[in-house]
Design an enzyme around this catalytic site. Structure first.
Site, PDB file in Angstrom:
ATOM      1  N   GLU A  42       0.889  -1.142   0.023  1.00  0.00           N
ATOM      2  CA  GLU A  42       0.047   0.038  -0.218  1.00  0.00           C
ATOM      3  C   GLU A  42       0.976   1.284   0.064  1.00  0.00           C
ATOM      4  OE1 GLU A  42      -3.936  -0.530   2.579  1.00  0.00           O
ATOM      5  OE2 GLU A  42      -2.045  -1.154   3.762  1.00  0.00           O
ATOM      6  N   LEU A 100      -6.884  25.581  39.304  1.00  0.00           N
ATOM      7  CA  LEU A 100      -8.224  25.404  40.019  1.00  0.00           C
ATOM      8  C   LEU A 100      -7.985  25.699  41.495  1.00  0.00           C
ATOM      9  CD1 LEU A 100      -9.193  21.612  38.994  1.00  0.00           C
ATOM     10  CD2 LEU A 100     -10.420  23.582  38.594  1.00  0.00           C
ATOM     11  N   GLU A 125     -14.365  13.652  39.823  1.00  0.00           N
ATOM     12  CA  GLU A 125     -13.280  13.087  39.096  1.00  0.00           C
ATOM     13  C   GLU A 125     -12.066  12.963  39.712  1.00  0.00           C
ATOM     14  OE1 GLU A 125     -12.472  15.837  35.621  1.00  0.00           O
ATOM     15  OE2 GLU A 125     -14.821  15.733  35.007  1.00  0.00           O
ATOM     16  N   LYS A 127      -8.178  13.851  40.500  1.00  0.00           N
ATOM     17  CA  LYS A 127      -7.288  14.835  39.984  1.00  0.00           C
ATOM     18  C   LYS A 127      -5.858  14.419  39.490  1.00  0.00           C
ATOM     19  CE  LYS A 127      -5.625  19.384  41.400  1.00  0.00           C
ATOM     20  NZ  LYS A 127      -4.242  19.269  40.582  1.00  0.00           N
ATOM     21  N   ASP A 129      -2.087  13.638  38.303  1.00  0.00           N
ATOM     22  CA  ASP A 129      -1.116  14.823  38.869  1.00  0.00           C
ATOM     23  C   ASP A 129       0.129  14.512  37.709  1.00  0.00           C
ATOM     24  OD1 ASP A 129       0.687  16.122  39.998  1.00  0.00           O
ATOM     25  OD2 ASP A 129       1.306  14.676  41.710  1.00  0.00           O
ATOM     26  N   ARG A 148       0.265  23.923  28.717  1.00  0.00           N
ATOM     27  CA  ARG A 148      -0.243  25.150  29.290  1.00  0.00           C
ATOM     28  C   ARG A 148       0.613  26.388  29.339  1.00  0.00           C
ATOM     29  NH1 ARG A 148      -2.957  26.387  35.068  1.00  0.00           N
ATOM     30  NH2 ARG A 148      -1.763  27.935  35.491  1.00  0.00           N
ATOM     31  N   GLU A 185      -4.846  15.621  30.939  1.00  0.00           N
ATOM     32  CA  GLU A 185      -3.466  15.568  31.774  1.00  0.00           C
ATOM     33  C   GLU A 185      -2.406  14.593  30.940  1.00  0.00           C
ATOM     34  OE1 GLU A 185      -3.914  17.675  34.065  1.00  0.00           O
ATOM     35  OE2 GLU A 185      -2.033  17.180  35.442  1.00  0.00           O
ATOM     36  N   TYR A 237     -10.218  15.250  30.426  1.00  0.00           N
ATOM     37  CA  TYR A 237     -11.389  15.517  31.331  1.00  0.00           C
ATOM     38  C   TYR A 237     -12.202  16.870  30.849  1.00  0.00           C
ATOM     39  CZ  TYR A 237      -7.224  17.893  32.878  1.00  0.00           C
ATOM     40  OH  TYR A 237      -6.020  18.700  33.052  1.00  0.00           O
ATOM     41  N   LYS A 300     -16.797  19.229  39.917  1.00  0.00           N
ATOM     42  CA  LYS A 300     -17.384  20.170  38.537  1.00  0.00           C
ATOM     43  C   LYS A 300     -18.899  20.348  38.720  1.00  0.00           C
ATOM     44  CE  LYS A 300     -13.449  19.231  35.828  1.00  0.00           C
ATOM     45  NZ  LYS A 300     -12.832  18.498  34.534  1.00  0.00           N
ATOM     46  N   LYS A 324      -7.513  18.515  47.545  1.00  0.00           N
ATOM     47  CA  LYS A 324      -6.197  17.699  47.488  1.00  0.00           C
ATOM     48  C   LYS A 324      -6.198  16.882  48.739  1.00  0.00           C
ATOM     49  CE  LYS A 324      -2.822  19.535  45.627  1.00  0.00           C
ATOM     50  NZ  LYS A 324      -2.172  20.360  45.129  1.00  0.00           N
ATOM     51  N   CYS A 425      34.412   9.913  58.218  1.00  0.00           N
ATOM     52  CA  CYS A 425      33.612   9.242  57.303  1.00  0.00           C
ATOM     53  C   CYS A 425      33.033   7.958  58.173  1.00  0.00           C
ATOM     54  CB  CYS A 425      34.363   8.821  56.182  1.00  0.00           C
ATOM     55  SG  CYS A 425      33.416   7.513  55.137  1.00  0.00           S
ATOM     56  N   CYS A 428      35.227   4.703  56.441  1.00  0.00           N
ATOM     57  CA  CYS A 428      36.650   4.618  56.254  1.00  0.00           C
ATOM     58  C   CYS A 428      37.297   5.621  57.333  1.00  0.00           C
ATOM     59  CB  CYS A 428      37.294   5.024  54.937  1.00  0.00           C
ATOM     60  SG  CYS A 428      37.116   6.652  54.449  1.00  0.00           S
ATOM     61  N   CYS A 443      32.926  12.368  51.976  1.00  0.00           N
ATOM     62  CA  CYS A 443      34.304  11.856  52.134  1.00  0.00           C
ATOM     63  C   CYS A 443      35.086  11.917  50.907  1.00  0.00           C
ATOM     64  CB  CYS A 443      33.933  10.191  52.354  1.00  0.00           C
ATOM     65  SG  CYS A 443      35.479   9.332  52.533  1.00  0.00           S
ATOM     66  N   CYS A 449      37.595   4.170  50.296  1.00  0.00           N
ATOM     67  CA  CYS A 449      36.419   4.290  51.086  1.00  0.00           C
ATOM     68  C   CYS A 449      35.712   2.864  50.457  1.00  0.00           C
ATOM     69  CB  CYS A 449      35.944   5.524  51.127  1.00  0.00           C
ATOM     70  SG  CYS A 449      34.215   5.531  51.851  1.00  0.00           S
TER      71      CYS A 449
HETATM   72  S1  IVH Z   1     -10.196  20.703  35.100  1.00  0.00           S
HETATM   73  C1  IVH Z   1     -10.793  24.840  34.103  1.00  0.00           C
HETATM   74  N1  IVH Z   1     -10.065  18.028  35.914  1.00  0.00           N
HETATM   75  O1  IVH Z   1      -5.155  20.255  37.912  1.00  0.00           O
HETATM   76  C2  IVH Z   1     -10.690  23.866  34.815  1.00  0.00           C
HETATM   77  N2  IVH Z   1      -8.348  19.552  35.895  1.00  0.00           N
HETATM   78  O2  IVH Z   1      -4.590  22.230  39.818  1.00  0.00           O
HETATM   79  C3  IVH Z   1      -9.762  22.792  33.850  1.00  0.00           C
HETATM   80  N3  IVH Z   1      -6.194  18.136  36.483  1.00  0.00           N
HETATM   81  O3  IVH Z   1      -4.513  22.555  35.505  1.00  0.00           O
HETATM   82  C4  IVH Z   1      -9.383  21.838  34.955  1.00  0.00           C
HETATM   83  N4  IVH Z   1      -7.107  16.335  36.880  1.00  0.00           N
HETATM   84  O4  IVH Z   1      -3.948  20.085  34.707  1.00  0.00           O
HETATM   85  C5  IVH Z   1      -9.378  19.233  35.732  1.00  0.00           C
HETATM   86  N5  IVH Z   1     -10.126  15.850  36.264  1.00  0.00           N
HETATM   87  C6  IVH Z   1      -9.414  16.965  36.221  1.00  0.00           C
HETATM   88  C7  IVH Z   1      -8.047  17.130  36.464  1.00  0.00           C
HETATM   89  C8  IVH Z   1      -7.400  18.439  36.327  1.00  0.00           C
HETATM   90  C9  IVH Z   1      -5.817  16.863  36.864  1.00  0.00           C
HETATM   91  C10 IVH Z   1      -4.987  19.488  36.653  1.00  0.00           C
HETATM   92  C11 IVH Z   1      -4.996  20.253  35.418  1.00  0.00           C
HETATM   93  C12 IVH Z   1      -5.153  21.460  35.985  1.00  0.00           C
HETATM   94  C13 IVH Z   1      -4.720  21.451  37.570  1.00  0.00           C
HETATM   95  C14 IVH Z   1      -5.091  22.441  38.568  1.00  0.00           C
END
Ligand code: IVH
Length: 687
Positions: A42, A100, A125, A127, A129, A148, A185, A237, A300, A324, A425, A428, A443, A449
């Site tokens: 192809e 947020l 939801e 969050k 990391d 971002r 994310e 998300y 949300k 958090k 140390c 040694c 050391c 050592c």
């Molecule tokens: S919503 C306007 N949903 O957390 C709102 N953010 O501390 C847009 N993050 O900048 C974000 N999980 O990078 C949203 N389920 C989730 C998330 C989430 C992680 C991060 C995101 C945001 C940061 C804020």
């Protein structure tokens, strides 16, 4: 007449454009991601069609077209796709990327809920990391992937994002809006993060503190192949745009899931604070079983009209808030402070604790960082201390309980006894030194050592250095304790019978080890230089130095000033190199290594003449008419490719001459590896 012509021409011009794009993507998937999407047939068919079309429309000539490049070259610098030069394209966000507001308690969540309309449903939801990403889809095609940045504009890291298998490049549906954006994310899963750090440790590169930092470093790489290798993932998300379907956030995410996007299954619509708290309680424990890092929950408002009404503050939406998770901390007894001497001589204080359960594992040792840390918190054995695991790999002490608390009654015994860091140390006995401006005590007895000696040997034999099979950390420790190994030169004096005589090692291990040691004598000069373990001379720096100084004899006499002229070598590295060669003990070791037959000189590594074969592993098989096998091998390297002796899944293609071995041919057929004739290969290189 003209009008008639252009009407006939137009669809073919369109076809030409679309073929360029399609072939460019196919190349990327084949060469970068190792996931071919088109069969060879192809691909060739489409390529020929494109060539014909380009011949029909010479005015549309484009040096970046797939017809003008081959394979990986295209994938990295070709038509439209890839990253060129340094940095990324900066693009203004269509909608600013906000953050947020954070909350940490039920009370704070209740306060937020109180300000919402009484009918508001709340979507909970996880969050994630990692790093936020904004994906733009135009006519169903992924056209940008923006970080971002400063919230107003970000970097377009689309080539790196395209390496994530769960991110669709194209949505084949007719019921989607012309433009939409999905935010989410980008993460490096725990498993990948740990593997990456292990590899970095072996290569003496600084470790990433947590998956978030690793994901961030990875996303900013200029080499999508390396990004693909590391294995990022993404969870989405939030959908934005005009004329989008659905009246609620939840519906939109469901729709996005239907369109093929990776949406978490952990999303739940809640109706009151109790339900939200139950969700939090459940995920605070359950999140430990997830493949990626999470640091909280995001709440949300579900209804989009209500979201609009609530609107935004300057930095955050009023319709969403983060909760958090508290970093997991435990209070436990500090029984004793001991000291660990690392491979580079740094002395780290270690807290020996009453064992305590933390993030699913039992912790009994944690770092106390350095002298300043201990003094600033006035930590002493007998205290109750806070230990935390967080996203980091090594647990750390983060605080001390008040000595007047009941819990730390034992600590009062220590009242008045000030802590003092050792002056010699612990391994040694050499007086420790503290480099100005650094918090660490070190050391200086590099050659005498034990942990430093063993560490040097472990580095020397490691995969990226001398790659000596059969000689790992435990064996080095054993042979060191038995008095058979004191430094790296002793490795070459090891006798099979001495090894075989060790309790845990037999005849077979001895033979393996000796074979590995023997093979290491062929390791090229750049890697030997890296293996010596000169401080701060990593793999890449060693390569650059070896290219400039192609024998150890010239390097030995180089001045710091001369060394600084090499790319990547700064004054500190230069000083370390000069000092290394000033030390008579090192010179003796080098002399023995030279006599053992190690490669102390090399060809000044030829700069690749092109990177047409970059990232490709090629197997040569059979006999050839135009060049010898060695010449072809050199050609492959000169064009950035890698030679390999055996056919595997990783083989990019086989350069097949006359009388190619039947086994290789069969394996190639089984694995679907392409064969390339000598002529095709030369054509590919343009020679
Ligand atoms: S919503 C306007 N949903 O957390 C709102 N953010 O501390 C847009 N993050 O900048 C974000 N999980 O990078 C949203 N389920 C989730 C998330 C989430 C992680 C991060 C995101 C945001 C940061 C804020």
């Amino acid at each position: 007449m003209m009008d008639l012509f252009s009407e006939i021409e137009e669809p073919e011009r369109e076809e030409l454009r679309s073929l360029r794009k399609e072939l460019e993507e196919a190349n990327y998937k084949y060469y970068v991601l190792n996931q071919p999407t088109l069969s060879d047939q192809e691909f060739d068919f489409k390529m020929h069609r494109l060539q014909d079309l380009e011949a029909m429309f010479p005015d549309m000539f484009d040096p970046k077209s797939p017809t003008q490049h081959v394979g990986s070259d295209l994938a990295v610098k070709g038509y439209g796709l890839p990253v060129t030069g340094k940095g990324f394209e900066q693009v203004k966000h269509k909608y600013p990327m906000l953050s947020l507001a954070n909350s940490y308690s039920r009370e704070e969540i209740e306060e937020w809920v109180r300000k919402l309309p009484s009918t508001a449903e709340i979507v909970c939801e996880l969050k994630y990391d990692g790093l936020s990403i904004s994906l733009w889809y135009e006519h169903g095609v992924l056209v940008k992937a923006l970080t971002r940045g400063d919230g107003q504009q970000g970097d377009n890291v689309i080539d790196n994002i395209k390496t994530i298998p769960s991110v669709p490049w194209k949505i084949d549906r007719t019921d989607i809006p012309e433009f939409f954006e999905l935010r989410g994310e980008v993460l490096l899963p725990w498993e990948r993060f740990e593997a990456l750090n292990k590899e970095r440790e072996e290569q003496e590169e600084p470790l990433f503190a947590n998956p978030r930092n690793a994901a961030s470093g990875t996303l900013k790489l200029q080499d999508p192949r390396e990004v693909a290798r590391r294995g990022l993932d993404a969870y989405l998300y939030y959908m934005l745009g005009e004329n989008l379907p659905g009246k609620t956030h939840f519906e939109r995410l469901e729709t996005a899931k239907e369109w093929g996007f990776h949406i978490s299954d952990a999303i739940k619509v809640c109706h009151n604070v109790d339900e939200v708290m139950a969700y939090i309680a459940y995920w605070d424990t359950e999140r430990k079983n997830l493949p990626v890092a999470t640091d909280g929950i995001v709440l949300k408002v579900n209804n989009l009209a209500q979201q609009d009404e609530l609107g935004y503050t300057a930095k955050t939406p009023r319709w969403a808030i983060a909760y958090k998770f508290p970093a997991e901390k435990q209070l436990t007894l500090l029984k004793e402070i001991t000291y660990q001497v690392g491979r580079t001589g740094v002395v780290t204080p270690v807290a020996n604790l009453e064992p305590v359960q933390l993030s699913g594992t039992m912790v009994q040792r944690a770092t106390l960082h350095n002298e300043d840390f201990i003094k600033s918190l006035d930590i002493r054995p007998g205290d109750k201390v806070w230990v935390e695991k967080g996203g980091e790999i090594i647990p750390k002490i983060v605080g001390r309980a008040d000595r007047n608390d009941e819990m730390s009654a034992t600590a009062s015994l220590n009242d008045g006894m000030m802590y003092s860091f050792p002056t010699t140390c612990p391994e040694c006995g050499t007086p420790l030194v503290r480099v100005e401006g650094e918090a660490a005590w070190r050391c200086p007895n590099e050659a005498g050592c034990p942990p430093q000696i063993k560490g040097k040997m472990e580095h020397f034999v490691s995969r990226k250095a001398m790659n000596i099979d059969g000689l790992g950390e435990e064996t080095i420790d054993l042979l060191y304790r038995q008095g058979l190994l004191h430094n790296i030169a002793d490795i070459y004096d090891l006798k099979a019978e001495d090894i075989a005589a060790q309790e845990r090692l037999g005849e077979k291990s001895a033979q393996n080890m000796i074979a590995g040691i023997e093979a290491s004598k062929q390791v090229p000069w750049a890697r030997v230089l890296f293996a010596l373990g000169i401080r701060m001379v990593g793999e890449t720096t060693a390569k650059k130095i070896a290219k400039k100084y192609n024998t150890i004899d010239t390097l030995m006499w180089a001045t710091a000033e001369q060394l600084c002229a090499i790319e990547d070598v700064g004054p500190q590295i230069a000083e370390n190199i000069v000092k290394y060669f000033e030390d008579i003990r090192n010179l003796e070791i080098l002399d023995r290594l030279r006599k053992a037959g190690l490669q102390f000189e090399g060809e000044a590594e030829a700069e690749p003449t092109s990177d047409k074969l970059a990232g490709q592993t090629i197997v040569i098989s059979g006999t050839f008419a135009h060049h010898s096998r060695d010449e072809y091998k050199a050609m492959i390297e000169a064009h950035g490719g890698k030679n390999s002796g055996s056919v595997s899944k990783k083989t990019s293609f086989i350069l097949a001459g006359e009388n190619m071995g039947p086994e290789k041919r069969k394996k190639a057929e089984d694995l679907g590896v392409k064969l390339m004739t000598e002529e095709e290969f030369l054509g590919l290189l343009g020679s």
